[in-house]
Design a protein around this motif. Structure first.
Motif, mmCIF file in Angstrom:
data_model
loop_
_atom_site.group_PDB
_atom_site.id
_atom_site.type_symbol
_atom_site.label_atom_id
_atom_site.label_comp_id
_atom_site.label_asym_id
_atom_site.label_seq_id
_atom_site.Cartn_x
_atom_site.Cartn_y
_atom_site.Cartn_z
ATOM 1 N N VAL A 263 -39.814 -14.054 -4.039
ATOM 2 C CA VAL A 263 -39.768 -12.722 -4.643
ATOM 3 C C VAL A 263 -38.412 -12.495 -5.317
ATOM 4 N N GLY A 264 -37.332 -12.881 -4.635
ATOM 5 C CA GLY A 264 -36.002 -12.712 -5.210
ATOM 6 C C GLY A 264 -35.819 -13.533 -6.465
ATOM 7 N N PHE A 265 -36.321 -14.749 -6.444
ATOM 8 C CA PHE A 265 -36.222 -15.652 -7.584
ATOM 9 C C PHE A 265 -36.983 -15.092 -8.789
ATOM 10 N N ALA A 266 -38.194 -14.603 -8.534
ATOM 11 C CA ALA A 266 -39.022 -14.082 -9.622
ATOM 12 C C ALA A 266 -38.477 -12.767 -10.155
ATOM 13 N N ALA A 292 -23.288 -19.927 -5.051
ATOM 14 C CA ALA A 292 -22.207 -20.472 -4.221
ATOM 15 C C ALA A 292 -21.847 -19.503 -3.106
ATOM 16 N N LEU A 293 -21.800 -18.208 -3.432
ATOM 17 C CA LEU A 293 -21.512 -17.199 -2.416
ATOM 18 C C LEU A 293 -22.579 -17.214 -1.329
ATOM 19 N N GLY A 294 -23.830 -17.351 -1.733
ATOM 20 C CA GLY A 294 -24.913 -17.411 -0.754
ATOM 21 C C GLY A 294 -24.804 -18.627 0.153
ATOM 22 N N TYR A 295 -24.448 -19.775 -0.414
ATOM 23 C CA TYR A 295 -24.297 -20.985 0.405
ATOM 24 C C TYR A 295 -23.154 -20.832 1.415
ATOM 25 N N ALA A 315 -31.334 -17.278 -3.848
ATOM 26 C CA ALA A 315 -32.473 -17.188 -4.760
ATOM 27 C C ALA A 315 -32.137 -16.334 -5.983
ATOM 28 N N ALA A 316 -31.429 -15.226 -5.756
ATOM 29 C CA ALA A 316 -31.043 -14.362 -6.879
ATOM 30 C C ALA A 316 -30.090 -15.089 -7.821
#
Length: 393
Positions: A263-266, A292-295, A315-316
């Motif tokens: 959902v976030g990706f789409a 990178a922040l998410g990782y 995903a975003a």
């Protein structure tokens, strides 16, 4: 204009259905593999072969688009994908009923699900990206078009596994049999659609992977999606080992994560990416930094409440970067080269899924955070490379 809109809609729906049909198999692939007498390594080999077909055939499909047109390429690709999906379903049914030699089953799976389906499936993104690039002018329109295609891919990450899980209630092999029906129905719909007038492509020197106009995009995108492949393969292990969950709890958390990621990706590609300033370069930089922040957040996540949000952040970030990757590379070349660059874009992403799973699993066995650290570093590399690109008009 109406014919253009009709074909655009059909392309997007086709991508959604075909990607969803592939995702339908995700919930049942592991148990089906064991049911027919194969092991995890065998499944990995078939999936790697399928991804390798994307790498090998992507540029070839691009040349075919120039030769016979988008519509013909999409039809031929869907014919091959349907044949592969049907063959895989038939062989699965036979192997589930009869005790066959492992070599026979593995060879049949490799030819049907690996070669035939992989070759046909590779035509979909090449045809889609080429047509959307040829019918959109300028960075804003191009980003919006590429975002719509990426959103279809993102929605399939949710719809496919969900349909597969629901279908499996009626029988473990039901998703395997439904997948070729969906792909075949898409083939019929595309076949019946009038073919658009094909642009005449002037003879020119073949676009190389080292062409300086597109190479920075390929390298930046390759780094970004290699990082994703490193983490994607070990997500289940990470959830179970870091959070101390049972097999059932792990499956539930991974399923929820998959929905949120899809959902976030789409949503990011469809609604946020077209509004981000800076054009394709800005999207690639912002998306890579956000990923990178998410990782980095994933390195410190020790509970479901912290892990799931950082997965959405990743995903975003990818949802921002992918339209920039596709739009920027197509804007960097001449209209007559759209098909060639579409093949290169697809092949680059496919290559990451050939190398990424093996590399990610190996890194995880050495140190559980190594794949995540690697993904964060690769995302930063992508951001640095993207920041040095010339802004597309």
């Amino acid at each position: 204009m109406s014919s253009t809109r009709a074909l655009t809609t059909t392309l997007l729906v086709s991508a959604l259905v075909v990607y969803s049909a592939q995702g339908m198999l995700v919930p049942v692939l592991a148990p089906v593999t064991r049911l027919v007498g194969l092991g995890e390594v065998d499944l990995g080999a078939v999936m790697t072969l399928s991804a390798a077909m994307l790498v090998i055939s992507g540029p070839w499909w691009g040349r075919e688009v120039d030769r016979i047109g988008v519509h013909a390429v999409l039809v031929r690709g869907l014919v091959l994908a349907t044949l592969g999906a049907v063959g895989f379903a038939v062989m699965t049914e036979i192997a589930a009923r009869e005790e066959l030699p492992r070599a026979v089953v593995l060879t049949a799976f490799a030819l049907t699900r690996g070669v035939l389906y992989g070759l046909g499936f590779a035509a979909v993104p090449v045809a889609g990206l080429t047509y959307l690039a040829s019918t959109s002018d300028g960075a804003v329109a191009r980003t919006k078009a590429m975002g719509a295609f990426g959103a279809a891919q993102g929605l399939s990450l949710v719809i496919g596994p969900a349909l597969g899980g629901l279908a499996a209630i009626g029988g473990l092999l039901l998703p395997v049999h439904l997948a070729p029906v969906l792909v075949g129905a898409t083939l019929v719909a595309v076949w019946l659609l009038p073919a658009p007038e094909r642009q005449q492509r002037p003879e020119r020197e073949r676009l190389g992977f080292r062409d300086p106009r597109v190479l920075p995009y390929l390298v930046a995108g390759g780094a970004l999606f290699l990082g994703l492949a490193l983490v994607e393969i070990i997500l289940g292990f990470l959830v179970q080992d870091r959070l101390g969950l049972s097999d059932t709890e792990t499956a539930q958390v991974v399923a929820v994560a998959g929905v949120l990621i899809g959902v976030g990706f789409a949503a990011t590609q469809a609604f946020v990416a077209p509004r981000v300033p800076g054009g394709p370069r800005g999207l690639l930089v912002a998306g890579s930094l956000l990923a990178a922040l998410g990782y980095v957040g994933a390195m410190f996540a020790t509970s479901t409440a912290t892990l799931l949000p950082v997965m959405v952040v990743i995903a975003a970030g990818l949802g921002l970067a992918l339209p920039g990757y596709n739009a920027g590379a197509t804007l960097a070349v001449e209209p007559s080269e759209h098909a060639a660059v579409a093949g290169q874009l697809s092949a680059t992403v496919g290559l990451t899924y050939v190398a990424g799973p093996v590399l990610g699993a190996g890194l995880y066995s050495a140190y559980d955070l190594a794949p995540i650290i690697g993904a964060a570093l690769l995302s930063l590399v992508a951001a640095v490379l993207a920041s040095r690109l010339t802004r597309a008009a």
